[in-house]
Enzyme design. Sequence first.
Site, PDB file in Angstrom:
ATOM      1  CG  HIS A 102      -4.010  -2.328  -1.029  1.00  0.00           C
ATOM      2  ND1 HIS A 102      -3.659  -1.974  -2.311  1.00  0.00           N
ATOM      3  CD2 HIS A 102      -5.265  -1.882  -0.832  1.00  0.00           C
ATOM      4  CE1 HIS A 102      -4.665  -1.317  -2.857  1.00  0.00           C
ATOM      5  NE2 HIS A 102      -5.654  -1.251  -1.991  1.00  0.00           N
ATOM      6  CB  CYS A 103      -2.630  -6.751   3.569  1.00  0.00           C
ATOM      7  SG  CYS A 103      -2.833  -5.064   4.113  1.00  0.00           S
ATOM      8  CB  ILE A 104      -3.962 -11.184   1.492  1.00  0.00           C
ATOM      9  CG1 ILE A 104      -4.921 -10.687   2.570  1.00  0.00           C
ATOM     10  CG2 ILE A 104      -3.862 -12.698   1.517  1.00  0.00           C
ATOM     11  CD1 ILE A 104      -4.453 -10.931   3.975  1.00  0.00           C
TER      12      ILE A 104
END
Lengths: 646, 445
Positions: free
Chosen positions: B280-282
Amino acid sequence: MKSTSGSRGIRPLLRAALFATDCVLVAIAVAAAPAIGDVHSASTAELAIIGGIILLVGSYVQIRYESARTFDFHDVLRLFAGALAGAILALLFEQIPTPFSHASGRIVAIAAMTAFVLRMIPRIALVQLRTWWIGRRPDGKRALVVGHGIAAQSVIKAILEDRTMPLVVVGCVDDGVSERRVDGVRVLGDVAQLPDLVRAHAIDVVIVAISAAPLALVNRIKSLCVALPEGLRPRVTVVPEASDLLSERVRVARTQELRIEDVLDRDPVVIDTVGIRPHLEDQVVLVTGAGGSIGGEICRQIATFEPRLLVLLGHGENSLFEIERELREKYRFDRTRIVLADVADGAAIRAVFSAYRPRVVLHAAAHKHVPIVEENVCEAVRNNVLGTKVVALAAAASGAAKFVLLSTDKAVNPTSVMGATKRMAELICQSFAGGSPTEFVSVRFGNVLGSRGSVVPIFRAQVQAGGPLTITHREMLRYFMTIPEAVSLVLQAMSMGLDGEVFVLDMGAPVRIVDLAEAVIRLSGYEPYRDIDIVERGIRPGEKLFEEILTSGEGFTRTSHERLFIAKQERRDYAELCDAIDALRAAIRRNDAHACVDILTRVVPEYRPAASPLPAVASESPQPTTAAVERGVIADFTLTPIEANI
Amino acid sequence: MKLLDAPSLRASALKKKILDRSAVVGVIGIGYVGLPLAVEKAKVGFRVIGYDRNPIRVDQIRQGLNYIRDVNDDELAQAVEAGLLSASSDFGSLDSCDCIVICVPTPLTANKEPDISFIRSVAAEVARELRPGQLICLESTTYPGTTEEVLLAALARSGLQVGEEFFLAFSPERVDPGNARYTTKNTSKVVGGVTPACLDVAATFYAQTIAQVVPVSSPRVAEMTKVFENTFRAVNIALVNEMTLLCDRLGISVWDVLDAAATKPFGIMRFDPGPGVGGHCIPLDPFYLAWKAREYDMNVRFIELAGEINWTMPYFVREKLMRALNENGRSLKGSEIFVLGVAYKHDIEDWRESPALKVIDLLKRDGSRITYHDPHVPSFTDEHGELWHSLPLSREILERADAVLILTDHAAIDYGRVCDAARLVVDTRNATRAVRDGRTNVVLL
């Protein structure tokens, strides 16, 4: 059980006798060897030693004389291996320079092989004798087996091996492919000749042993038999369907009575286990209401998929104990935990989910007897509505991947409290869709045969009591499906990855209850109305003449499985349902059944509560037309509206 | 009393409330960021109200049910039973809170632009209920400037003065779901206040539950820090991915290089190549920065480049597989490929942001027949709406496949058995690292 203990008693005797026979036969073989091989160099002592080695080594390898019950290819192999081992040892002995080692290898080889052949004779004879002896069964019923495949072979074998079974297999009837013998039993003719064969051989039972038998064939066999005059008419029995054998562990040890489901005009349900397996295999699965008839069947079918742990949740310890024992003994499945808990008890359910974190939850716990629920509104709402919400919420919180609500077609345009509570339970499950990581589906059952308290067991009991059979109304129509079929479709629906949907099972054509009642009487060997009467007792509060599988106005769509459909429905907001549930909880605390019904009516607007507690057929005239039109989409259902003239 | 001006009076009053635990904490968005925070606050004695638009979450909290893996079931249940933790979907009661923490998600739109609509709508709700003496903290990952440009702009419309009547700060979440070692409590936290008073109050607030609070000079610094942290990872992963492409051309094993380089005790950090980036972030966060940079007429080339390389990895996996099949005289078209692992990283169930989906889609388009096994993902739905079911990891299936393609390195899989049975193994994660014997059929990325 009896047969094993019986054979154990006679075994030592049999063993001694066989050994004595072997001694004689080996002696003959050894004595004859020089003559056969035309080598006369061996002395008598030497021949005796060779004979001794062959006998003892052979007997050691073929030590299990108890297999005299059967003598199959494996026993031949073992006997041969014994002979070979004996020969090799004897040859080794010949290599040792003693005064007794002059015989040529040929003599040893001939002696061993002759002994091998001779020793087969008493064994084959014994098995033949036994088959004849058991097959004699002068008091046994005379059976005709239809079929020639594996199903037929296993039936014949099961009958032959089980001495307690009062059956004599007279012969086989071929179902198309011609074979002369099936497992040693003669094929007497084909299905068309069945009536003649039954007459000629005084047949009592016709066993249909064809795996996944086409319904048309089964029906043809039945009609041929039913056409015979009374006294000659045999009972028709169908061996269990393939789905019963899905577990691969259930052996066809006993044929079943002709089952009531055979009167349903449908082909058996087939499911795709490849899609189901990954959801269950090596996973933690929780079943609520596991002690019930449907919950129990869910457990049975799940056990065949080898879950890591199967949590059986229920409130009746006896039924849970029974199902656990059945899983252990019949399915050899022991990774179970029994949890005694009330589904509406939030703290208890929270603890269960926190402890086990099931990946799949099947919620089968519910009060489902329409008349009883009508009299116990508060408890039913507590269990069916509050319980569903508690379990669903806990399942979503603990990160379960799948939640399946077992619903009923009585939830469609409900006229009973039971139906309304189940509809509300469906609404709760639908409202979770998209709001949690869990996939929620509901599956609507029609009447399932054999479910506790459902009509067939009641009819059976009434027949046993000498009748009469009571039915609600002559024109009452119901859909029927077997529990294993319905449950297999539940697992299929679970695997489909459709969140928030309500699944409907294609139940086949509806059946008139009165036809079912007549069938039960006939299948029990009586004549309806003559031997056992059928009486109407009128419609009870909350009961309907017709059951609709879909609420009117609902459309439905196909799924990848031909017997599963999705009812298209409006979703309800979770928060709104929560308010209604809070109101229900308050009403239950006051034990206010009227308030409960009012709230249910508000949440489920299509709910029409039974107006008065006794036959009020006129006031609730059935309106099956709209639903029937829609039902046309499912299959070739035809439901003609019938006027309720009482 | 004249000596003490009103703002510092308000700040010290709020700090006093925080210190004696009489402050009421509101957490908006009680997901994997908000709920652990809410429970930590309740554990030390604050009364905490979790706000969420999802009525199911609200109901679960009310019933004492925990739905976030990193939160302890019993701790949550005890906090609820003690009356310290509650939940609501009614944002109208926000004025009862003294400290409000915003933990709503910031996804990307279809055009890979930051979607801060959740922050905007929450800002409007908070502004409506804003009263003097409140602390507002934003934790959502976002582009630098959001706190002041979006949140402060909305709150200022209430007519109240920031730093005097209410306090505003940004403190990025650093939650690593599933990380048992670093939790909400023991991960240090960066805090940037709009004014010094804001920083003072916010730092005091976080210091109650977090071991180390790192104050910075402004919300922008804090925002930039968060985006930088994730960009750092994305760029480094892209770097090893590019090294992988190069090593492939040079005929060098990139894994040997990485193992050797990792032995240097300083000046290097280990990153592993893979079939693409997931989670969900990178894949998301660096684009907040890229988007913001464009507003200032600048192209952040590193970030764009990193994204570009990371996106090519699924194509490279396909190429690698094609060449490996080619060695065996097979073409991708018509081959049976058995994919091992579809989750986006090892030992988790999440497949939604997984590069495996992209790889499978590419291979399918080229006419190969795909089946998969993942012990944690029994089934998934691809972007075409097709439902896939995990097949058992049987010897028969492994033997039948033309190639076994490892896309996720789950610990539960016995790779020795896989290599033993399979004709060809293409391993994009070096999951077969521990397999010593009979690995002539293994092709590493």
